[in-house]
Write a protein that holds these residues in place. Structure first.
Motif, PDB file in Angstrom:
ATOM      1  N   LYS A  47       0.756  -1.426  -0.044  1.00 24.43           N
ATOM      2  CA  LYS A  47       0.047   0.072   0.051  1.00 24.43           C
ATOM      3  C   LYS A  47       0.866   1.162   0.036  1.00 24.43           C
ATOM      4  O   LYS A  47       0.389   2.193  -0.340  1.00 24.43           O
ATOM      5  CB  LYS A  47      -0.936   0.020   1.239  1.00 24.43           C
ATOM      6  CG  LYS A  47      -2.098  -1.071   1.266  1.00 24.43           C
ATOM      7  CD  LYS A  47      -3.075  -0.802   2.127  1.00 24.43           C
ATOM      8  CE  LYS A  47      -2.678  -1.077   3.647  1.00 24.43           C
ATOM      9  NZ  LYS A  47      -2.524  -2.329   3.933  1.00 24.43           N
ATOM     10  N   MET A  50       3.729   3.908  -3.545  1.00 22.27           N
ATOM     11  CA  MET A  50       3.916   5.258  -4.006  1.00 22.27           C
ATOM     12  C   MET A  50       5.092   6.173  -3.339  1.00 22.27           C
ATOM     13  O   MET A  50       5.563   7.026  -3.850  1.00 22.27           O
ATOM     14  CB  MET A  50       2.683   6.133  -3.965  1.00 22.27           C
ATOM     15  CG  MET A  50       1.678   5.782  -4.851  1.00 22.27           C
ATOM     16  SD  MET A  50       2.123   5.651  -6.653  1.00 22.27           S
ATOM     17  CE  MET A  50       2.050   7.545  -7.006  1.00 22.27           C
ATOM     18  N   SER A 198       2.281  15.271  -2.487  1.00 21.71           N
ATOM     19  CA  SER A 198       1.538  13.957  -2.310  1.00 21.71           C
ATOM     20  C   SER A 198       1.416  14.332  -0.630  1.00 21.71           C
ATOM     21  O   SER A 198       2.150  15.187   0.182  1.00 21.71           O
ATOM     22  CB  SER A 198       2.715  12.715  -2.433  1.00 21.71           C
ATOM     23  OG  SER A 198       3.904  12.765  -1.611  1.00 21.71           O
ATOM     24  N   CYS A 204       1.777   7.967   0.982  1.00 19.27           N
ATOM     25  CA  CYS A 204       2.511   8.813   0.235  1.00 19.27           C
ATOM     26  C   CYS A 204       1.563   9.186  -1.130  1.00 19.27           C
ATOM     27  O   CYS A 204       2.098   9.592  -2.175  1.00 19.27           O
ATOM     28  CB  CYS A 204       3.760   8.229  -0.375  1.00 19.27           C
ATOM     29  SG  CYS A 204       4.865   8.247   0.963  1.00 19.27           S
ATOM     30  N   THR A 205       0.371   9.182  -0.809  1.00 21.79           N
ATOM     31  CA  THR A 205      -0.747   9.336  -1.982  1.00 21.79           C
ATOM     32  C   THR A 205      -0.346  10.835  -2.590  1.00 21.79           C
ATOM     33  O   THR A 205      -0.170  11.817  -2.126  1.00 21.79           O
ATOM     34  CB  THR A 205      -2.164   9.399  -1.288  1.00 21.79           C
ATOM     35  OG1 THR A 205      -2.263   8.366  -0.509  1.00 21.79           O
ATOM     36  CG2 THR A 205      -3.334   9.488  -2.337  1.00 21.79           C
ATOM     37  N   GLU A 206      -0.555  10.770  -4.089  1.00 21.74           N
ATOM     38  CA  GLU A 206      -0.269  11.749  -4.805  1.00 21.74           C
ATOM     39  C   GLU A 206      -1.497  12.472  -5.229  1.00 21.74           C
ATOM     40  O   GLU A 206      -2.805  12.235  -4.846  1.00 21.74           O
ATOM     41  CB  GLU A 206       0.368  11.648  -6.085  1.00 21.74           C
ATOM     42  CG  GLU A 206       1.865  10.965  -5.741  1.00 21.74           C
ATOM     43  CD  GLU A 206       2.691  10.759  -6.811  1.00 21.74           C
ATOM     44  OE1 GLU A 206       2.399  10.735  -7.961  1.00 21.74           O
ATOM     45  OE2 GLU A 206       4.149  11.061  -6.755  1.00 21.74           O
TER      46      GLU A 206
END
Ligand SMILES: [Zn+2]
Length: 248
Positions: A47, A50, A198, A204-206
Motif C-alpha cells: 500500500k 507510491m 503528495s 504517500c498518496t499523490e
C-alpha cells in the motif's frame, strides 16, 4: 495442573501474537529512523508503493519558480481547534466547525493540523525549525495542505494554547482547555507558493494541492523544543521535483 497453566499461557501468547500480526498487517509500522526510515517506506507494505514509485512526492525544496498571478487565498476559518493527540508520528490537532478554503473553485474543509520538526519543505534550500500542515479535504475526496513555516523568535500565543495540553506519550489524546480558531496560527500575509505533491507520510498518496505560505510565523525556541521533544525528528527528506515547477 502445571501443564494446563503452561498451555493456557502459551495459548495466550499465541493469541496475542496473532492479534499483533493482524494489527501489523492493517497498520504497518513506519517511522523516521532505522528499518522504518523514509527510504524504506515504499518496501514496508504494498500500500506504500507510491513512497518509492511516485513522481510527484512531497516534501520538496521549493525552487524552479514560475511567476504566476496566483489568486488571493480565500480562507474562512470560523471553527475551533478541539482535541490534541500524539499519534506516535506527529502531534495532531482535530478541528470542529466551519473551516474552509476555496482553491480552483473547489471547497476544501479543514480536517486536522499537525507539526513537523524540523520543517519538511524547504524554500530555496532553507529549512525551518518547524512546519505546520493544515490538512483539508473536498467533498469528492481531494486533498489540499496549507503549510506554515515557524522561525525561532517571539513567543507564540496560539501555539501555547496547544502546548498547555501537550500529550506526554504516544496514543494520548486530550481535549483542549482553551479551544481557539486555527487561523490564529497563520501569518498576517497569506501570499503563497503552490505545487502539486503528495502526503509526506505513508501511503504517500499523490494528487495533493500544496500551498506553502511565504510569510513565516515565530515561536520561541522553548516552544518549538517542547514539540520536538514529543515528536523527535519527524521530517521526510525532500523529494525530487522531477517535471514539476513551483508557482509563486
Ligand atoms: Zn505533515
Amino acid at each position: 495442573m502445571k501443564k494446563v497453566a503452561a498451555l493456557a499461557l502459551s495459548f495466550g501468547m499465541l493469541f496475542a501474537g496473532v492479534t499483533g500480526e493482524g494489527h501489523h498487517a492493517e497498520h504497518p509500522h513506519w517511522g523516521y529512523s532505522g528499518n522504518d526510515a523514509p527510504v524504506h517506506w515504499g518496501d514496508i507494505d504494498p500500500k506504500f508503493r507510491m513512497c518509492k514509485l511516485g513522481v510527484n512526492q512531497s516534501p520538496v525544496d521549493l525552487a524552479r519558480f514560475i511567476e504566476a498571478k496566483l489568486p488571493k487565498l480565500k480562507i474562512t476559518y470560523a471553527g475551533i481547534a478541539h482535541d490534541i493527540v500524539d499519534n506516535g508520528h506527529t502531534v495532531k490537532v482535530t478541528t470542529q466547525g466551519k473551516n474552509e478554503v476555496v482553491v480552483d473553485g473547489k471547497v476544501f474543509r479543514l480536517v486536522q493540523f499537525h507539526f513537523h520538526t524540523p520543517s519538511e519543505n524547504k524554500i530555496e534550500g532553507k529549512q525551518f525549525p518547524m512546519e505546520a500542515h493544515f490538512v483539508h479535504k473536498s467533498d469528492d475526496g481531494e486533498y489540499l495542505v496549507i503549510a506554515v513555516m515557524f522561525t525561532d523568535g517571539a513567543h507564540n500565543k496560539a501555539l501555547q494554547k496547544l502546548l498547555n495540553d501537550l500529550p506526554t506519550k504516544a496514543g494520548e489524546s486530550r481535549q483542549l482547555h482553551e479551544m481557539f480558531n486555527p487561523g490564529e496560527l497563520f501569518p498576517r500575509k497569506l501570499d503563497y507558493y503552490r505545487y502539486e505533491g503528495s502526503f509526506t507520510t505513508p501511503p504517500c498518496t499523490e494528487g495533493v494541492r500544496w500551498i506553502v505560505l511565504k510569510q513565516s510565523v515565530s515561536a520561541s525556541k522553548d516552544q518549538i523544543a517542547k514539540l520536538h521533544k514529543v515528536m523527535g525528528n519527524n521530517n521526510r527528506p525532500t523529494q525530487p521535483l522531477k517535471a514539476r515547477v513551483i508557482l509563486r
